[in-house]
Design a protein around this motif. Structure first.
Motif, PDB file in Angstrom:
ATOM      1  N   ALA B  55      45.966  14.126  -5.850  1.00  0.00           N
ATOM      2  CA  ALA B  55      45.110  13.134  -5.200  1.00  0.00           C
ATOM      3  C   ALA B  55      44.162  12.516  -6.228  1.00  0.00           C
ATOM      4  O   ALA B  55      43.961  11.302  -6.253  1.00  0.00           O
ATOM      5  N   HIS B  56      43.608  13.376  -7.085  1.00  0.00           N
ATOM      6  CA  HIS B  56      42.711  12.856  -8.121  1.00  0.00           C
ATOM      7  C   HIS B  56      43.452  11.924  -9.075  1.00  0.00           C
ATOM      8  O   HIS B  56      42.925  10.903  -9.509  1.00  0.00           O
ATOM      9  N   HIS B  57      44.669  12.292  -9.404  1.00  0.00           N
ATOM     10  CA  HIS B  57      45.450  11.479 -10.321  1.00  0.00           C
ATOM     11  C   HIS B  57      45.652  10.073  -9.764  1.00  0.00           C
ATOM     12  O   HIS B  57      45.426   9.075 -10.448  1.00  0.00           O
ATOM     13  N   SER B  84      39.278  11.382   3.586  1.00  0.00           N
ATOM     14  CA  SER B  84      40.115  12.070   2.617  1.00  0.00           C
ATOM     15  C   SER B  84      39.819  11.575   1.205  1.00  0.00           C
ATOM     16  O   SER B  84      39.654  12.356   0.274  1.00  0.00           O
ATOM     17  N   LEU B  85      39.757  10.255   1.088  1.00  0.00           N
ATOM     18  CA  LEU B  85      39.451   9.669  -0.208  1.00  0.00           C
ATOM     19  C   LEU B  85      38.059  10.093  -0.660  1.00  0.00           C
ATOM     20  O   LEU B  85      37.849  10.405  -1.833  1.00  0.00           O
ATOM     21  N   GLY B  86      37.128  10.110   0.278  1.00  0.00           N
ATOM     22  CA  GLY B  86      35.737  10.404  -0.043  1.00  0.00           C
ATOM     23  C   GLY B  86      35.541  11.674  -0.846  1.00  0.00           C
ATOM     24  O   GLY B  86      34.836  11.681  -1.847  1.00  0.00           O
ATOM     25  N   ARG B  87      36.214  12.723  -0.401  1.00  0.00           N
ATOM     26  CA  ARG B  87      36.036  14.007  -1.079  1.00  0.00           C
ATOM     27  C   ARG B  87      36.500  13.954  -2.535  1.00  0.00           C
ATOM     28  O   ARG B  87      35.799  14.373  -3.451  1.00  0.00           O
ATOM     29  N   LEU B  92      35.361  13.026  -8.587  1.00  0.00           N
ATOM     30  CA  LEU B  92      35.605  12.259  -9.806  1.00  0.00           C
ATOM     31  C   LEU B  92      34.324  11.569 -10.284  1.00  0.00           C
ATOM     32  O   LEU B  92      34.099  11.430 -11.488  1.00  0.00           O
ATOM     33  N   ILE B  93      33.499  11.145  -9.343  1.00  0.00           N
ATOM     34  CA  ILE B  93      32.230  10.509  -9.714  1.00  0.00           C
ATOM     35  C   ILE B  93      31.248  11.556 -10.236  1.00  0.00           C
ATOM     36  O   ILE B  93      30.630  11.382 -11.287  1.00  0.00           O
ATOM     37  N   PHE B 113      35.000   1.888 -11.336  1.00  0.00           N
ATOM     38  CA  PHE B 113      35.412   1.742 -12.731  1.00  0.00           C
ATOM     39  C   PHE B 113      35.621   3.113 -13.343  1.00  0.00           C
ATOM     40  O   PHE B 113      34.858   4.045 -13.064  1.00  0.00           O
ATOM     41  N   ALA B 114      36.617   3.226 -14.188  1.00  0.00           N
ATOM     42  CA  ALA B 114      36.829   4.467 -14.919  1.00  0.00           C
ATOM     43  C   ALA B 114      35.900   4.515 -16.116  1.00  0.00           C
ATOM     44  O   ALA B 114      35.690   3.509 -16.792  1.00  0.00           O
ATOM     45  N   THR B 115      35.307   5.659 -16.374  1.00  0.00           N
ATOM     46  CA  THR B 115      34.505   5.845 -17.584  1.00  0.00           C
ATOM     47  C   THR B 115      35.468   6.136 -18.745  1.00  0.00           C
ATOM     48  O   THR B 115      36.658   6.348 -18.527  1.00  0.00           O
ATOM     49  N   PRO B 116      34.965   6.152 -19.977  1.00  0.00           N
ATOM     50  CA  PRO B 116      35.842   6.530 -21.106  1.00  0.00           C
ATOM     51  C   PRO B 116      36.502   7.884 -20.860  1.00  0.00           C
ATOM     52  O   PRO B 116      37.684   8.088 -21.167  1.00  0.00           O
TER      53      PRO B 116
END
Lengths: 181, 181
Positions: B55-57, B84-87, B92-93, B113-116
DNA sequence: AAATTATGTCAACATGACTGACATAAATTT
DNA sequence: AAATTTATGTCAGTCATGTTGACATAATTT
């Protein structure tokens, strides 16, 4: 916190990348994600009507296709634990989609077979998936189906002891149980 | 589940026959199963080291690829509920793989946005998957990669309102947001 | 007789889905 | 300005499917 990099595709390159040569094939990665999602999605809707999930589909599919499959074989194919398989398999047996029979040479073995009811379900699900595949192949040149088969085969790990996989990779184009080994 | 109702609407090919004829393509069905299993399996091993799952991927992948994605867009892509997404997103945040920023025109929106750190993870995972794809394409004739792309595209439901999917299908061959080129 | 194998089962737990209800702030409509 | 809708977040509970670990039984092998 605000490190944003809107366009960033190439900047991240850890120093210790060993054999990475080509750029990521983003489009194929995402096409695979979407294609598989829709491919299994066809079956999900039908399964729901039967009160089953994807796990049931995988079990009944392989049992139907490789009649007489042992529980141990199924565990290799699905790569799950026997406890996990047990629950799903029990439901399918209780509801008459699969039957067990003791092995002749080894009576500890429980050989699995799909009942007519089970076969009907597999046929229904495989029909949906085949329709999608057929439609997708239709737009390709004559050699297209062969190319797709070759690609998919090459995507699979070949060093797997899974007996069913060996049959699948072994070259049998449309029938199970090709004993050429 | 987010049912999309794709049963009656036009199939991928307009005016062609309504399918439902051929024998089940057992081999392709099973090749797809195994190929996808091994394809995502590459990433699973790495993810486990990070304490993440598939899910994280999926979340970090699409956020990286389509910077500024809204939460609502992500829900369309992944076809899961916001709970579901929230968790997964929160993890990840919290761990610094993704940052949020309020939209400029619409301040309710949380643009992602993805961080480095997030980009590095995606790059690592995409590298593994690309290696497998590249190896699989290597055995094909020159037109093979194109055939594979065409096949995968045709396997996908085209009547999906998902904005990201429209970009993927839109023809951008190797980069996201190619409209600025 | 003892050890191993194939399978089953009990119990507890983790992940990632789900539904339903409700909260908040911002945008839009009336 | 007030009311409504939208985008998002969150609480609470449930379900499906995976996990580990321990133990049981019957059949086969040593």
């Amino acid at each position: 916190m605000t490190d944003i990099n809107l366009k960033g595709t190439g900047s991240v390159r850890p120093a210790e990348q060993p054999t990475r040569s080509g750029e990521p094939l983003w489009d194929i990665i995402e096409l695979l994600f979407y294609a598989y999602r829709d491919f299994v999605g066809d079956a999900d809707d039908v399964l729901k009507e039967f009160g089953f999930g994807r796990a049931h589909h995988r079990v009944i599919h392989f049992v139907h296709r490789y009649p007489g499959l042992k529980v141990a074989d199924l565990l290799d194919v699905l790569r799950i634990t026997k406890q996990s398989l047990g629950r799903v398999l029990k439901q399918l047996i209780d509801e008459g989609y699969i039957v067990q029979r003791a092995g002749e040479s080894d009576k500890r073995q429980r050989l699995l077979f799909a009942t007519p009811k089970g076969e009907a379900l597999v046929a229904k699900l495989a029909g949906l998936q085949t329709d999608r595949i057929t439609a997708a192949l239709k737009g390709l040149d004559p050699a297209g189906a062969d190319t797709v088969r070759r690609f998919l085969r090459a995507m699979i790990d070949h060093d797997d002891p899974d007996k069913v996989l060996q049959i699948v990779l072994g070259g049998a184009r449309s029938g199970p149980r090709d004993t050429t080994r």
